[in-house]
Design a protein around this motif. Structure first.
Motif, PDB file in Angstrom:
ATOM      1  N   ILE A 201     -17.013   4.515  -4.584  1.00  0.00           N
ATOM      2  CA  ILE A 201     -15.585   4.218  -4.386  1.00  0.00           C
ATOM      3  C   ILE A 201     -15.268   4.322  -2.897  1.00  0.00           C
ATOM      4  CG2 ILE A 201     -13.231   4.973  -4.910  1.00  0.00           C
ATOM      5  CD1 ILE A 201     -14.373   6.227  -7.488  1.00  0.00           C
ATOM      6  N   ARG A 202     -14.864   3.201  -2.308  1.00  0.00           N
ATOM      7  CA  ARG A 202     -14.491   3.195  -0.892  1.00  0.00           C
ATOM      8  C   ARG A 202     -12.983   3.445  -0.792  1.00  0.00           C
ATOM      9  NH1 ARG A 202     -15.517  -2.632   0.430  1.00  0.00           N
ATOM     10  NH2 ARG A 202     -14.517  -2.703  -1.615  1.00  0.00           N
ATOM     11  N   HIS A 203     -12.595   4.497  -0.057  1.00  0.00           N
ATOM     12  CA  HIS A 203     -11.170   4.799   0.033  1.00  0.00           C
ATOM     13  C   HIS A 203     -10.789   5.268   1.433  1.00  0.00           C
ATOM     14  CE1 HIS A 203     -12.026   9.222  -0.793  1.00  0.00           C
ATOM     15  NE2 HIS A 203     -13.055   8.682  -1.419  1.00  0.00           N
ATOM     16  N   CYS A 204      -9.668   4.754   1.897  1.00  0.00           N
ATOM     17  CA  CYS A 204      -9.188   5.114   3.235  1.00  0.00           C
ATOM     18  C   CYS A 204      -7.672   5.032   3.367  1.00  0.00           C
ATOM     19  CB  CYS A 204      -9.840   4.224   4.293  1.00  0.00           C
ATOM     20  SG  CYS A 204      -9.467   2.455   4.141  1.00  0.00           S
ATOM     21  N   ALA A 205      -6.977   4.339   2.465  1.00  0.00           N
ATOM     22  CA  ALA A 205      -5.533   4.108   2.604  1.00  0.00           C
ATOM     23  C   ALA A 205      -4.749   5.359   2.265  1.00  0.00           C
ATOM     24  CB  ALA A 205      -5.099   2.943   1.717  1.00  0.00           C
ATOM     25  N   ASN A 206      -4.049   5.895   3.271  1.00  0.00           N
ATOM     26  CA  ASN A 206      -3.165   7.036   3.059  1.00  0.00           C
ATOM     27  C   ASN A 206      -1.780   6.528   2.649  1.00  0.00           C
ATOM     28  OD1 ASN A 206      -2.257   5.944   5.462  1.00  0.00           O
ATOM     29  ND2 ASN A 206      -2.882   7.670   6.726  1.00  0.00           N
ATOM     30  N   SER A 207      -0.761   7.373   2.743  1.00  0.00           N
ATOM     31  CA  SER A 207       0.581   6.953   2.330  1.00  0.00           C
ATOM     32  C   SER A 207       1.046   5.716   3.080  1.00  0.00           C
ATOM     33  CB  SER A 207       1.581   8.098   2.562  1.00  0.00           C
ATOM     34  OG  SER A 207       1.453   9.098   1.588  1.00  0.00           O
ATOM     35  N   ALA A 208       0.900   5.743   4.409  1.00  0.00           N
ATOM     36  CA  ALA A 208       1.396   4.632   5.213  1.00  0.00           C
ATOM     37  C   ALA A 208       0.712   3.322   4.849  1.00  0.00           C
ATOM     38  CB  ALA A 208       1.195   4.944   6.698  1.00  0.00           C
ATOM     39  N   LEU A 209      -0.614   3.338   4.743  1.00  0.00           N
ATOM     40  CA  LEU A 209      -1.346   2.100   4.474  1.00  0.00           C
ATOM     41  C   LEU A 209      -1.219   1.670   3.018  1.00  0.00           C
ATOM     42  CD1 LEU A 209      -4.542   2.570   6.651  1.00  0.00           C
ATOM     43  CD2 LEU A 209      -2.367   1.511   7.229  1.00  0.00           C
ATOM     44  N   THR A 210      -1.001   2.613   2.121  1.00  0.00           N
ATOM     45  CA  THR A 210      -0.739   2.240   0.734  1.00  0.00           C
ATOM     46  C   THR A 210       0.470   1.328   0.652  1.00  0.00           C
ATOM     47  OG1 THR A 210      -1.724   4.274  -0.146  1.00  0.00           O
ATOM     48  CG2 THR A 210      -0.143   3.131  -1.556  1.00  0.00           C
ATOM     49  N   LEU A 211       1.494   1.618   1.451  1.00  0.00           N
ATOM     50  CA  LEU A 211       2.715   0.812   1.424  1.00  0.00           C
ATOM     51  C   LEU A 211       2.631  -0.413   2.321  1.00  0.00           C
ATOM     52  CD1 LEU A 211       5.517   3.545   1.498  1.00  0.00           C
ATOM     53  CD2 LEU A 211       4.456   2.445  -0.482  1.00  0.00           C
ATOM     54  N   ALA A 212       1.950  -0.295   3.475  1.00  0.00           N
ATOM     55  CA  ALA A 212       2.075  -1.333   4.504  1.00  0.00           C
ATOM     56  C   ALA A 212       0.881  -2.262   4.651  1.00  0.00           C
ATOM     57  CB  ALA A 212       2.359  -0.665   5.857  1.00  0.00           C
ATOM     58  N   ARG A 213      -0.313  -1.855   4.200  1.00  0.00           N
ATOM     59  CA  ARG A 213      -1.511  -2.659   4.495  1.00  0.00           C
ATOM     60  C   ARG A 213      -2.387  -2.791   3.252  1.00  0.00           C
ATOM     61  NH1 ARG A 213      -2.916  -2.290  10.089  1.00  0.00           N
ATOM     62  NH2 ARG A 213      -4.724  -3.573   9.534  1.00  0.00           N
ATOM     63  N   PRO A 214      -2.067  -3.710   2.348  1.00  0.00           N
ATOM     64  CA  PRO A 214      -2.851  -3.826   1.108  1.00  0.00           C
ATOM     65  C   PRO A 214      -4.321  -4.152   1.337  1.00  0.00           C
ATOM     66  CG  PRO A 214      -1.285  -5.641   1.331  1.00  0.00           C
ATOM     67  CD  PRO A 214      -0.926  -4.645   2.367  1.00  0.00           C
ATOM     68  N   GLU A 215      -4.653  -4.755   2.477  1.00  0.00           N
ATOM     69  CA  GLU A 215      -6.063  -5.079   2.737  1.00  0.00           C
ATOM     70  C   GLU A 215      -6.910  -3.819   2.903  1.00  0.00           C
ATOM     71  OE1 GLU A 215      -4.200  -5.026   6.908  1.00  0.00           O
ATOM     72  OE2 GLU A 215      -3.604  -5.464   4.832  1.00  0.00           O
TER      73      GLU A 215
END
Length: 372
Positions: A201-215
């Motif tokens: 499982i590749r994961h890196c999106a925190n709160s900010a990127l969860t909302l702002a950067r779907p890529e």
């Protein structure tokens, strides 16, 4: 009920979780951060609600936090975001808590604990430091460490992750650095895959990127502060609902003449005859001394300023008029439905900090009351 309480609005929590889930890319998992007692909101209750709202993973920062969830009957995977001591390794394994690893010695310690417990295929996630400067291997070392995990005989590579340092900033340089970190992470995961090892499982999106950067969602997002109703950094919106309110009661009202000093250091003195209310809340409850001179509390919809220094267990407010009865509720912060004058975010802005610190520092001696 104690006079000083933190009220947790469960329906607001559910609304936030549903909104976050709707923002996550189809097919990607959701890992909800419930570390630090769910940012002060009550880990077990919030974890149960998160799972009910579709959380695939939960994230903690201490082994003891993971054990608390397991002993409460929570069975979803739990990711340990911080490192633990060698003495905690056996508990880590026996309670099925998934650690982040990033160097040979630590991998060896986890493997030894898994071996002692007879846990073949014990899942670990490889942390990659792409620019945070905290924990994680250098991207160029990811392949060799993935090979160590795969060759340990007892561990399996369940995932790879990184953490961003400026993802909540819209500053051009910060956006460029976030992009650089993301590219570095993608390359590290691709290198591991090219070496014949599934990066998991590749994961890196925190709160900010969860909302702002779907890529950046990849295989899983890790929302944190947004779960509890606050936007990080430059990210803004209107969908999130604050989950906690902090309130107390007026336990005494005293009539003072002009010229009477109030609290330690005589930093404030009455300028005219006035009423002073005593509130049983202080800096050991999370009402920091630095709030003095800036904070007003809401009593029956009106603002009343804190006067003098905030003490460890008490503080004083000036009551402008005579229509505040003893035992009235005084709300420090919270969502609109609490009657508060400000949210934790607005209080944080007044005092040069962030909403995370405000909610996390509401101490354990403040009773959590769950409503809705």
């Amino acid at each position: 009920m104690k006079p000083t309480i933190a009220k947790i609005y469960i329906e607001n929590l559910r609304a936030n979780l549903r909104f976050i889930r709707s923002k996550i890319r189809t097919g990607a998992k959701m890992c909800v951060a419930v570390k630090a007692d769910a940012y002060g909101h009550g880990a077990v209750v919030c974890a149960r609600e998160a799972v009910a709202c579709g959380a695939d993973f939960l994230a903690v920062a201490r082994v003891s936090e993971g054990i608390e969830l397991r002993e409460a009957g929570i069975s979803v995977p739990i990711l340990l975001l911080s490192l633990c001591d060698r003495s905690e390794m056996d508990d880590l394994v026996s309670f099925g808590i998934t650690p982040l690893v990033f160097d040979s010695e630590y991998i060896g310690e986890v493997a030894a604990a898994a071996g002692r417990a007879g846990k073949r295929g014990f899942s670990v996630h490889l942390a990659v430091d792409t620019g945070m400067g905290r924990i994680g291997c250098l991207p160029e070392n990811a392949v060799s460490l993935a090979r160590e995990i795969a060759g340990s005989g007892v561990l399996s590579l369940g995932g790879m992750c990184t953490h961003f340092s400026t993802a909540d900033s819209f500053d051009d340089g910060d956006v460029e650095f976030t992009d650089l970190q993301f590219r570095r992470f993608l390359k590290a995961t691709e290198d591991v895959r090219s070496a014949g090892i599934d990066p998991g499982i590749r994961h890196c999106a925190n709160s900010a990127l969860t909302l702002a950067r779907p890529e950046t969602h990849l295989d899983m997002c890790r929302p944190g502060i947004i779960v509890y109703g606050y936007y990080p950094g430059d990210i803004r919106g209107s969908e999130l609902k604050p989950v906690m309110s902090l309130s107390t009661k007026v336990v005494a009202i005293r009539r003072f003449a002009a010229g009477v000093p109030v609290s330690y250091g005589r930093t404030w003195t009455t300028s005219c005859p006035t009423n002073i209310g005593v509130l049983p809340i202080g800096y050991d409850d999370g009402l920091f001394r630095r709030f003095a001179g800036k904070l007003s509390v809401a009593i029956n919809g009106k603002a009343y300023p804190v006067r003098g220094r905030i003490c460890m267990d008490q503080c004083m407010v000036e009551l402008w008029d005579d229509d505040v009865p003893r035992w009235s509720e005084a709300v420090v912060f919270g969502p609109p439905e609490s009657g508060a004058l400000q949210t934790a975010e607005e209080l944080a802005a007044m005092t040069g900090t962030i909403s995370y610190e405000i909610t996390c520092q509401v101490s354990k001696r403040v009773e959590r009351v769950f409503v809705g």
